[in-house]
Design a protein around this motif. Structure first.
Motif, PDB file in Angstrom:
ATOM      1  N   ALA A 388     -55.181  -3.058  51.625  1.00 53.31           N
ATOM      2  CA  ALA A 388     -54.846  -3.620  52.929  1.00 53.31           C
ATOM      3  C   ALA A 388     -55.917  -4.620  53.343  1.00 53.31           C
ATOM      4  O   ALA A 388     -57.084  -4.461  53.047  1.00 53.31           O
ATOM      5  CB  ALA A 388     -54.742  -2.519  53.957  1.00 53.31           C
ATOM      6  N   GLY A 389     -55.515  -5.669  53.987  1.00 50.55           N
ATOM      7  CA  GLY A 389     -56.471  -6.654  54.468  1.00 50.55           C
ATOM      8  C   GLY A 389     -55.805  -7.501  55.532  1.00 50.55           C
ATOM      9  O   GLY A 389     -54.755  -7.136  56.058  1.00 50.55           O
ATOM     10  N   LEU A 390     -56.410  -8.614  55.826  1.00 42.75           N
ATOM     11  CA  LEU A 390     -55.872  -9.474  56.868  1.00 42.75           C
ATOM     12  C   LEU A 390     -54.535 -10.103  56.474  1.00 42.75           C
ATOM     13  O   LEU A 390     -53.802 -10.571  57.312  1.00 42.75           O
ATOM     14  CB  LEU A 390     -56.878 -10.589  57.167  1.00 42.75           C
ATOM     15  CG  LEU A 390     -58.220 -10.138  57.718  1.00 42.75           C
ATOM     16  CD1 LEU A 390     -59.191 -11.295  57.727  1.00 42.75           C
ATOM     17  CD2 LEU A 390     -58.060  -9.587  59.115  1.00 42.75           C
ATOM     18  N   HIS A 391     -54.255 -10.130  55.175  1.00 44.38           N
ATOM     19  CA  HIS A 391     -53.048 -10.805  54.716  1.00 44.38           C
ATOM     20  C   HIS A 391     -51.841  -9.879  54.605  1.00 44.38           C
ATOM     21  O   HIS A 391     -50.806 -10.296  54.115  1.00 44.38           O
ATOM     22  CB  HIS A 391     -53.279 -11.455  53.359  1.00 44.38           C
ATOM     23  CG  HIS A 391     -53.974 -12.777  53.431  1.00 44.38           C
ATOM     24  ND1 HIS A 391     -55.318 -12.885  53.568  1.00 44.38           N
ATOM     25  CD2 HIS A 391     -53.495 -14.052  53.406  1.00 44.38           C
ATOM     26  CE1 HIS A 391     -55.655 -14.171  53.598  1.00 44.38           C
ATOM     27  NE2 HIS A 391     -54.575 -14.893  53.507  1.00 44.38           N
ATOM     28  N   SER A 392     -51.975  -8.625  55.013  1.00 44.85           N
ATOM     29  CA  SER A 392     -50.864  -7.686  54.814  1.00 44.85           C
ATOM     30  C   SER A 392     -49.782  -7.899  55.853  1.00 44.85           C
ATOM     31  O   SER A 392     -49.711  -7.176  56.834  1.00 44.85           O
ATOM     32  CB  SER A 392     -51.368  -6.254  54.905  1.00 44.85           C
ATOM     33  OG  SER A 392     -52.405  -6.069  54.002  1.00 44.85           O
TER      34      SER A 392
ATOM     35  N   PRO B  86     -62.760  -1.287  51.333  1.00 42.85           N
ATOM     36  CA  PRO B  86     -63.152  -2.299  52.313  1.00 42.85           C
ATOM     37  C   PRO B  86     -64.668  -2.458  52.385  1.00 42.85           C
ATOM     38  O   PRO B  86     -65.409  -1.484  52.252  1.00 42.85           O
ATOM     39  CB  PRO B  86     -62.591  -1.769  53.630  1.00 42.85           C
ATOM     40  CG  PRO B  86     -62.098  -0.408  53.367  1.00 42.85           C
ATOM     41  CD  PRO B  86     -61.970  -0.211  51.911  1.00 42.85           C
ATOM     42  N   GLN B  87     -65.112  -3.688  52.554  1.00 42.02           N
ATOM     43  CA  GLN B  87     -66.542  -3.951  52.673  1.00 42.02           C
ATOM     44  C   GLN B  87     -67.025  -3.503  54.059  1.00 42.02           C
ATOM     45  O   GLN B  87     -66.235  -3.358  54.984  1.00 42.02           O
ATOM     46  CB  GLN B  87     -66.791  -5.448  52.480  1.00 42.02           C
ATOM     47  CG  GLN B  87     -66.487  -5.917  51.070  1.00 42.02           C
ATOM     48  CD  GLN B  87     -67.563  -5.519  50.077  1.00 42.02           C
ATOM     49  OE1 GLN B  87     -68.714  -5.869  50.212  1.00 42.02           O
ATOM     50  NE2 GLN B  87     -67.174  -4.740  49.077  1.00 42.02           N
ATOM     51  N   VAL B  88     -68.329  -3.328  54.190  1.00 42.12           N
ATOM     52  CA  VAL B  88     -68.874  -2.764  55.439  1.00 42.12           C
ATOM     53  C   VAL B  88     -68.462  -3.548  56.675  1.00 42.12           C
ATOM     54  O   VAL B  88     -68.219  -2.963  57.725  1.00 42.12           O
ATOM     55  CB  VAL B  88     -70.425  -2.687  55.437  1.00 42.12           C
ATOM     56  CG1 VAL B  88     -70.885  -1.488  54.666  1.00 42.12           C
ATOM     57  CG2 VAL B  88     -71.057  -3.945  54.944  1.00 42.12           C
ATOM     58  N   PHE B  89     -68.346  -4.888  56.536  1.00 35.83           N
ATOM     59  CA  PHE B  89     -68.022  -5.663  57.734  1.00 35.83           C
ATOM     60  C   PHE B  89     -66.583  -5.479  58.194  1.00 35.83           C
ATOM     61  O   PHE B  89     -66.197  -5.969  59.232  1.00 35.83           O
ATOM     62  CB  PHE B  89     -68.367  -7.146  57.559  1.00 35.83           C
ATOM     63  CG  PHE B  89     -68.044  -7.693  56.202  1.00 35.83           C
ATOM     64  CD1 PHE B  89     -66.759  -8.102  55.894  1.00 35.83           C
ATOM     65  CD2 PHE B  89     -69.031  -7.784  55.238  1.00 35.83           C
ATOM     66  CE1 PHE B  89     -66.470  -8.599  54.649  1.00 35.83           C
ATOM     67  CE2 PHE B  89     -68.747  -8.285  53.983  1.00 35.83           C
ATOM     68  CZ  PHE B  89     -67.459  -8.693  53.681  1.00 35.83           C
ATOM     69  N   TYR B  90     -65.775  -4.770  57.406  1.00 42.76           N
ATOM     70  CA  TYR B  90     -64.411  -4.506  57.850  1.00 42.76           C
ATOM     71  C   TYR B  90     -64.216  -3.081  58.355  1.00 42.76           C
ATOM     72  O   TYR B  90     -63.136  -2.705  58.774  1.00 42.76           O
ATOM     73  CB  TYR B  90     -63.405  -4.784  56.723  1.00 42.76           C
ATOM     74  CG  TYR B  90     -63.154  -6.256  56.518  1.00 42.76           C
ATOM     75  CD1 TYR B  90     -62.704  -7.048  57.575  1.00 42.76           C
ATOM     76  CD2 TYR B  90     -63.366  -6.867  55.299  1.00 42.76           C
ATOM     77  CE1 TYR B  90     -62.474  -8.392  57.417  1.00 42.76           C
ATOM     78  CE2 TYR B  90     -63.143  -8.230  55.120  1.00 42.76           C
ATOM     79  CZ  TYR B  90     -62.702  -8.986  56.181  1.00 42.76           C
ATOM     80  OH  TYR B  90     -62.477 -10.316  56.030  1.00 42.76           O
ATOM     81  N   ILE B  91     -65.265  -2.255  58.290  1.00 41.80           N
ATOM     82  CA  ILE B  91     -65.098  -0.884  58.767  1.00 41.80           C
ATOM     83  C   ILE B  91     -65.551  -0.805  60.228  1.00 41.80           C
ATOM     84  O   ILE B  91     -66.283  -1.676  60.694  1.00 41.80           O
ATOM     85  CB  ILE B  91     -65.876   0.136  57.892  1.00 41.80           C
ATOM     86  CG1 ILE B  91     -67.392  -0.039  58.072  1.00 41.80           C
ATOM     87  CG2 ILE B  91     -65.491   0.007  56.437  1.00 41.80           C
ATOM     88  CD1 ILE B  91     -68.180   1.120  57.507  1.00 41.80           C
ATOM     89  N   PRO B  92     -65.100   0.239  60.959  1.00 38.47           N
ATOM     90  CA  PRO B  92     -65.509   0.356  62.365  1.00 38.47           C
ATOM     91  C   PRO B  92     -67.032   0.403  62.466  1.00 38.47           C
ATOM     92  O   PRO B  92     -67.678   1.109  61.696  1.00 38.47           O
ATOM     93  CB  PRO B  92     -64.896   1.701  62.798  1.00 38.47           C
ATOM     94  CG  PRO B  92     -63.833   1.991  61.815  1.00 38.47           C
ATOM     95  CD  PRO B  92     -64.195   1.313  60.539  1.00 38.47           C
TER      96      PRO B  92
END
Lengths: 394, 553
Positions: A388-392, B86-92
């Motif tokens: 999942a990411g911004l493009h989903s 997910p990389q750290v900058f995408y986690i809460p």
């Protein structure tokens, strides 16, 4: 007939035309056993004519759907994949005229057909644009990126022809196994289509409540018997099958279920084909490829990477960066989809360097082209549905 | 540095494969090949000539295409690994707190997540080794371009027209044969080639036709673009080149813009809209029915103020610059700053109204409204009644050692410690008031503060960016695109035609790519001028298996 219906009918027309085109190109290749006969030319001409008619119908679908919705029809999985199929056929037509090879059409069309079939498994309704997509960069970025990918895909198509022709299928080898694996993968995609259509026709539905990864209650509706259950699921539909296993919250059990069913259906299909024909699928297809001129296939493959690479760079990286700078405040954010576009780009850069400086031509080049297409497909399918990411948006 | 003397008398630098003057093969390796290695026109590249010092060794390492491809593949594989979780900058929390980050990966992804985070893969793209790889790629780009680009440039600039027959014979397209009138044939060939927009040079009965040489510079131009691009990215590390801040701005609030001294932003209202069956076109109705509500707009109406140049720090006489509606995809732009709509919170509590009541009679002694962002110390209700705010807990989350605690300074769950004074109770009564909870810590009270109403407002999450590196990055991108188009869509084609001593005509052709087109051109020239037939010396496959037939028949 309103625009939406017209659009749907045009797409169906294109689909039928591509089927017919495949058969006609098959006739052209078959008939060319002894040099360039008149029949070869006639079949080839018919093939390309029907293909162009199909492409125009496909383009008609694209334009009418654009008119109906007010935005370029590239905003969800169905629309993007359908557009990719269209551009793949467009690229095949371009290379037909550059090199007059019906083999490109013969192998590109079935792949386009499978892609269209795959696309049709996703919701086809016209969706309004969410705020993130409300930008003219949607049109520019997505269409250019898809065009680049479609041109690059031609290298995989001719690469496959090259491999089918040049790999000795009578002897056991790693290459033979991998080639057969490619064929198996294509059959699994067919399996996905068959099983989806099958359960859809049967009207299967099973709803569940579950707890998502943010500890929120959510609902999910399966359209296939749920092999895997979502995190802390509880059935809402009576008489539905009890999932075999419960998945942790980070795994989308519904996607996993669909994937598993596709593999099951694809595997059954694959073994049925082998049982009936008593041959490997690669062996079944090989007779069509042996007539290829390997040098020409290699040249087309290289040329398509040369033409596709700049288009891909522009669409999938540069336009993407400009849009990301406008929408997300940074031109690069290591979003999985971005990263996989970069990976695709790095891969083709490696392809070009290996070819130019280390003489990786012919078979090695063909394998690389096939792997490149696998990366593109991974970015389209797995990154959208699994990571999942911004493009989903699908 | 030693040099190699060719039969023709020309002195070539060591490492030259093909004599830069006549075109004879020089190195034993080159002599053993059936076809000439035309990659750098056989010129000696630096990495082949200098092999002694440490600098040479480093240079040679980075100039190797094998190493370059190795670096590319390493970056590719590392990038892929970075997308597994997910990389750290995408986690809460964005990874600001290490312990919290570790807990997140462990809770969500179990053992695998724990290992992933412990190995530093959760911040892979910011790791020293990933940056080292990218840096190595940059060095490789510089070195390889200088190493190969300069010799290639010199070689093509000084190329001789009358190359030795052995050079022609070793080209991929080659033909030789007797013709009746060699001079007439050469003349006609030159005519046709000129028509095909070749640049023709003739000398001593030899002819060199060339076009598209600039395509050969494509790779070096695109490498230059990439170097500039990477340089731009590096610039960000310098202070002042890059601002990246985010702020919450409540409706009605005016705050200094973070990272942009002198700029103030007022939130005049936040709008959140969804598509409904009523407000959208009919074509969308099916989708809306299937999905439910779909967001259609996030918008913050703002006013931007700026303190005039030279104003005293802290001065409040800021001037209005402009009013603007920030929506997704349309940031507010001012003096290189971009302000983006990134996030929002709906209906945050902003004020609460209470009535001071007598518990027994229910008689009200007046109402007061507490501004939750900026509460007053004392509220005078008139007629001798007043309420003092002893303490305020914006985000009350329970007691610790009998003391009320607040989790955050945001009024998510406000609680108050009030002291109520009325003519009846002049010494005052203490009451702890929270949502749906009232405690009387110092004994039974005769009065209470009854909740009357709450006001809410929306909060906009804005991101402020300034990136002075953008022009450098854009320049790099543009140069890269020019280079890649130059190298991919244009070809460098050359034909050599010459008479041999025994009255034969020799013809050879070379192109950087797209041999089919080169052959088509040579076919046309051959037909027009009557040149001897040529063959593709590399085409190992028999011609008979061409299925397409019509392309070559």
């Amino acid at each position: 007939m309103n625009l939406v219906d017209l659009s749907g009918n045009l797409l169906f027309t294109a689909f039928i035309a591509y089927l017919a085109g495949t058969i006609l190109f098959g006739g052209a290749v078959k008939g060319s056993k002894n040099e360039a006969s008149a029949s070869n030319k006639r079949w080839g001409k018919l093939g390309i004519t029907v293909t162009i008619i199909g492409f125009l119908a496909h383009l008609g679908y694209f334009i009418t759907r654009w008119m109906a919705s007010g935005h370029a029809p590239v905003s969800n999985m169905f629309e993007f994949t359908t557009a990719f199929g269209m551009l793949l056929v467009g690229a095949a037509i371009l290379f037909y005229f550059l090199y007059k090879s019906p083999l490109v059409g013969l192998f590109a069309l079935p792949i386009a057909i499978v892609i269209l079939g795959y696309a049709a498994m996703f919701p086809r309704d016209i969706q309004p644009l969410i705020p993130a997509l409300q930008s003219h960069w949607l049109t520019i970025h997505v269409i250019t990126a898809a065009l680049g990918e479609a041109i690059l895909a031609i290298s995989a198509v001719v690469g496959l022809i090259y491999l089918l022709k040049n790999i000795d299928l009578t002897k056991n080898s790693k290459e033979r196994k991998w080639l057969e694996f490619i064929m198996y993968t294509l059959v699994v995609v067919l399996g996905f289509i068959v099983i989806t259509v099958g359960f859809r026709a049967a009207g299967y539905e099973a709803a569940f409540d579950y707890v998502d990864k943010n500890d929120m209650q959510a609902e999910v509706v399966y359209h296939m018997p749920p092999l895997f259950g979502m995190n802390e699921y509880s059935a809402k539909t009576e008489g539905a099958m009890e999932p075999l296993a419960e998945m942790p919250p980070i795994i989308n059990a519904k996607t996993l279920t669909t994937f598993t069913w596709s593999v099951i259906a694809g595997t059954i299909l694959y073994f049925l084909i082998r049982l009936i024909t008593r041959r490997r699928i690669a062996e079944l297809v090989k007779p069509l490829a042996v007539k290829a001129n390997s040098q020409l296939m290699d040249e087309i493959g290289y040329r398509s990477v040369l033409i596709g690479f700049p288009v891909f760079t522009l669409g999938a990286l540069i336009f993407a960066m400009i849009w990301a700078h406008e929408a997300w405040s940074r031109f690069w954010g290591w979003d999985p989809k971005e990263v996989w576009a970069l990976i695709t780009w790095l891969f083709y850069a490696a392809y070009l360097h290996l070819r130019l400086s280390r003489g990786w031509e012919g078979r090695k080049s063909a394998w690389l082209a096939v792997v490149g297409f696998a990366i593109i497909m991974f970015n389209l399918v797995a990154v959208n549905l699994v990571i999942a990411g911004l493009h989903s948006y699908a | 540095m030693s040099s190699i003397k060719c039969e023709c008398g020309h002195l070539n630098p060591e490492g030259t494969d093909i004599c830069q003057n006549c075109g004879r093969p020089l190195s034993t390796e080159e002599k053993s090949k059936k076809l000439a290695d035309m990659r750098y026109d056989g010129a000696a590249i630096r990495s082949k000539t200098h092999k002694r010092t440490v600098v040479d060794k480093i240079w040679n390492f980075f100039s190797s295409v094998r190493v370059g491809v190795g670096i590319i593949i390493a970056i590719l594989v590392a990038s892929a690994i970075g997308t597994i979780l997910p990389q750290v900058f995408y986690i809460p929390g964005g990874g600001a707190n290490e312990a919290q980050t570790a807990r997140y990966y462990e809770d969500n992804y179990g053992i695998f997540g724990q290992i992933y985070n412990a190995l530093g893969l959760s911040d892979l793209y910011g790791s020293w080794w990933f940056m080292t790889l990218v840096g190595m790629l940059g060095i490789s780009l510089v070195v390889v371009s200088l190493d190969r680009g300069i010799p290639l440039y010199k070689s093509l600039k000084n190329q001789r027209i009358d190359r030795h027959p052995s050079f022609l014979k070793r080209q991929r397209l080659y033909g030789e044969g007797q013709v009746d009138d060699p001079d007439a044939v050469m003349k006609k060939a030159a005519e046709k080639l000129k028509e095909q927009r070749y640049n023709i040079r003739e000398k001593n009965g030899a002819l060199l036709a060339e076009k598209g040489r600039w395509a050969r510079w494509g790779p070096y131009v695109n490498h230059l673009g990439l170097i500039i691009f990477l340089f731009g990215v590096m610039l960000r590390a310098l202070p002042g080149f890059y601002v990246d801040e985010s702020m919450w701005l409540r409706e009605g609030e005016t705050l200094a813009v973070k990272g942009a001294p002198g700029l103030y932003l007022e939130n005049k209202g936040f709008t959140f809209d969804v598509y409904t069956q009523e407000n959208t076109d009919e074509v969308f109705s099916e989708a809306i029915e299937r999905v439910g509500s779909v967001a259609s707009n996030y918008q913050t109406d703002v006013a931007l103020y700026e303190t005039p140049e030279g104003a005293l720090p802290g001065s409040t006489n800021a001037e209005l610059v402009k009013e603007y509606s920030i929506v997704v995809n349309k940031p507010l732009k001012h003096e290189g700053f971009h302000i983006f709509q990134m996030d929002f919170k709906l209906d945050e509590l902003s004020a609460m109204t209470f009535a001071l009541e007598n518990k027994e009679t229910g008689e009200s002694l007046g109402e007061m409204t507490v501004n939750l962002a900026n509460p007053e110390k004392e509220y005078d209700l008139g007629n001798g009644a007043k309420v003092e705010l002893l303490d305020y807990y914006p985000d009350f989350d329970g007691f610790e050692n009998g003391e009320p605690q607040t989790a955050t300074p945001i009024p998510n769950n406000p609680a108050f410690l009030f002291k109520m004074t009325t003519p009846e109770t002049p010494e005052g009564e203490t009451s702890f008031v929270a949502i749906r909870q009232t405690l009387e810590p110092l004994g039974e009270n005769t009065h209470k503060l009854a909740f009357q109403a709450a006001e809410t407002r929306d909060v906009s999450g804005l991101t402020i960016r300034k990136d002075k590196t953008i022009p450098v990055i854009v320049l790099g991108g543009v140069i890269f695109m020019i280079g890649v188009v130059q190298g991919s869509y244009f070809n460098h084609r050359r034909f050599w035609i010459r008479k041999s001593e025994n009255g034969q005509i020799l013809v050879a052709g070379h192109t950087s790519k797209n041999w089919v087109a080169l052959q088509r051109e040579l076919d046309a020239v051959t037909e027009y001028a009557g040149l001897p037939a040529y063959t593709d010396q590399r085409d190992k496959e028999e011609q008979s298996d061409i299925p397409e037939g019509d392309s070559k028949s």
